[in-house]
Motif scaffolding. Structure first.
Motif, PDB file in Angstrom:
ATOM      1  N   LEU A  31      41.145 112.143  63.142  1.00 29.80           N
ATOM      2  CA  LEU A  31      39.752 111.751  63.322  1.00 29.80           C
ATOM      3  C   LEU A  31      39.443 110.690  62.280  1.00 29.80           C
ATOM      4  O   LEU A  31      39.748 110.872  61.104  1.00 29.80           O
ATOM      5  CB  LEU A  31      38.797 112.926  63.106  1.00 29.80           C
ATOM      6  N   VAL A  32      38.827 109.589  62.693  1.00 29.94           N
ATOM      7  CA  VAL A  32      38.423 108.518  61.787  1.00 29.94           C
ATOM      8  C   VAL A  32      36.909 108.414  61.862  1.00 29.94           C
ATOM      9  O   VAL A  32      36.356 108.228  62.950  1.00 29.94           O
ATOM     10  CB  VAL A  32      39.084 107.183  62.183  1.00 29.94           C
ATOM     11  N   THR A  33      36.232 108.522  60.719  1.00 27.78           N
ATOM     12  CA  THR A  33      34.774 108.455  60.731  1.00 27.78           C
ATOM     13  C   THR A  33      34.256 107.038  60.902  1.00 27.78           C
ATOM     14  O   THR A  33      33.235 106.815  61.540  1.00 27.78           O
ATOM     15  CB  THR A  33      34.162 109.061  59.450  1.00 27.78           C
ATOM     16  N   HIS A  34      34.966 106.056  60.323  1.00 23.95           N
ATOM     17  CA  HIS A  34      34.552 104.654  60.449  1.00 23.95           C
ATOM     18  C   HIS A  34      35.689 103.733  60.026  1.00 23.95           C
ATOM     19  O   HIS A  34      36.732 104.189  59.581  1.00 23.95           O
ATOM     20  CB  HIS A  34      33.263 104.379  59.668  1.00 23.95           C
ATOM     21  N   GLU A  35      35.466 102.455  60.146  1.00 22.98           N
ATOM     22  CA  GLU A  35      36.529 101.460  60.059  1.00 22.98           C
ATOM     23  C   GLU A  35      36.955 101.030  58.665  1.00 22.98           C
ATOM     24  O   GLU A  35      37.908 100.268  58.533  1.00 22.98           O
ATOM     25  CB  GLU A  35      36.111 100.217  60.846  1.00 22.98           C
TER      26      GLU A  35
END
Length: 197
Positions: free
Chosen positions: A40-44
């Motif tokens: 899971l990636v919350t943001h870039e």
């Protein structure tokens, strides 16, 4: 579910042989990824996703639909969506990165509630509409002050909590962070990289 903190904002979740990793960024090179089933990636931002390293895994990577992460194929999700990642139930919440000044940085940021038990907010202090047992609290960032972290922890009201986003904090600063959160965040415990809750 076992939660193991790895440098900065990275948390590794495991249960029944399944492994889900949240935010394996460039500031958390110690996180083991070889047995991960999904990410899971919350943001870039690079402190939350090491795109080159994650791309080599060949596993599902979930990220905000509006995120721009060159070189990394992701499954785009939006706030309010529920999905399954590595056998865990995940709800995406929030929507935007916290502001530093004058509307910047402006990028998509999702927090993730996993199995109704764990909440990772990424770079935001979004309070989810669902109860969570364990909260990852940002400890330091250009976009907030400690009083906001305390208010966030009180609003979420978990049974237990621990600090993330501490990659820029020296030993003296960490003692202050732990003191304030220890006095004001319910069930707070500091986890050093590699420690499990």
């Amino acid at each position: 579910m076992r939660m193991t903190k790895h440098g900065h904002a990275c948390v590794r979740l495991s249960a029944e042989g399944r492994v889900l990793v949240v935010d394996p960024g460039a500031w958390s090179p110690d996180v083991p990824l070889d047995d991960a089933d999904a990410v899971l990636v919350t943001h870039e931002h690079a402190d939350h996703v090491d795109a080159a390293r994650v791309a080599r895994l060949g596993i599902p990577v979930f990220a905000p639909a509006d995120a721009r992460i060159p070189g990394l194929e992701t499954i785009g999700v939006r706030a309010g969506e529920e999905f399954t990642a590595a056998g865990f139930r995940v709800r995406a919440v929030g929507g935007r990165h916290a502001e530093i000044t004058d509307g910047e940085p402006d990028c998509a940021n999702l927090g993730y509630v996993v199995d109704g038990d764990f909440y990772h907010p990424g770079d935001s202090l979004h309070v989810p509409e669902v109860a969570v047992r364990t909260l990852a609290i940002p400890a330091q960032a250009s976009w907030f002050k400690m009083g906001e972290a305390i208010s966030f922890a009180r609003a979420v009201a978990p049974e237990r909590s621990f600090a993330i986003h501490d990659g820029q904090v020296n030993e003296r600063g960490l003692a202050s962070v732990n003191g304030w959160l220890g006095e004001n965040a319910r069930g707070y415990r500091y986890l050093a990289p590699g420690e499990t809750l």
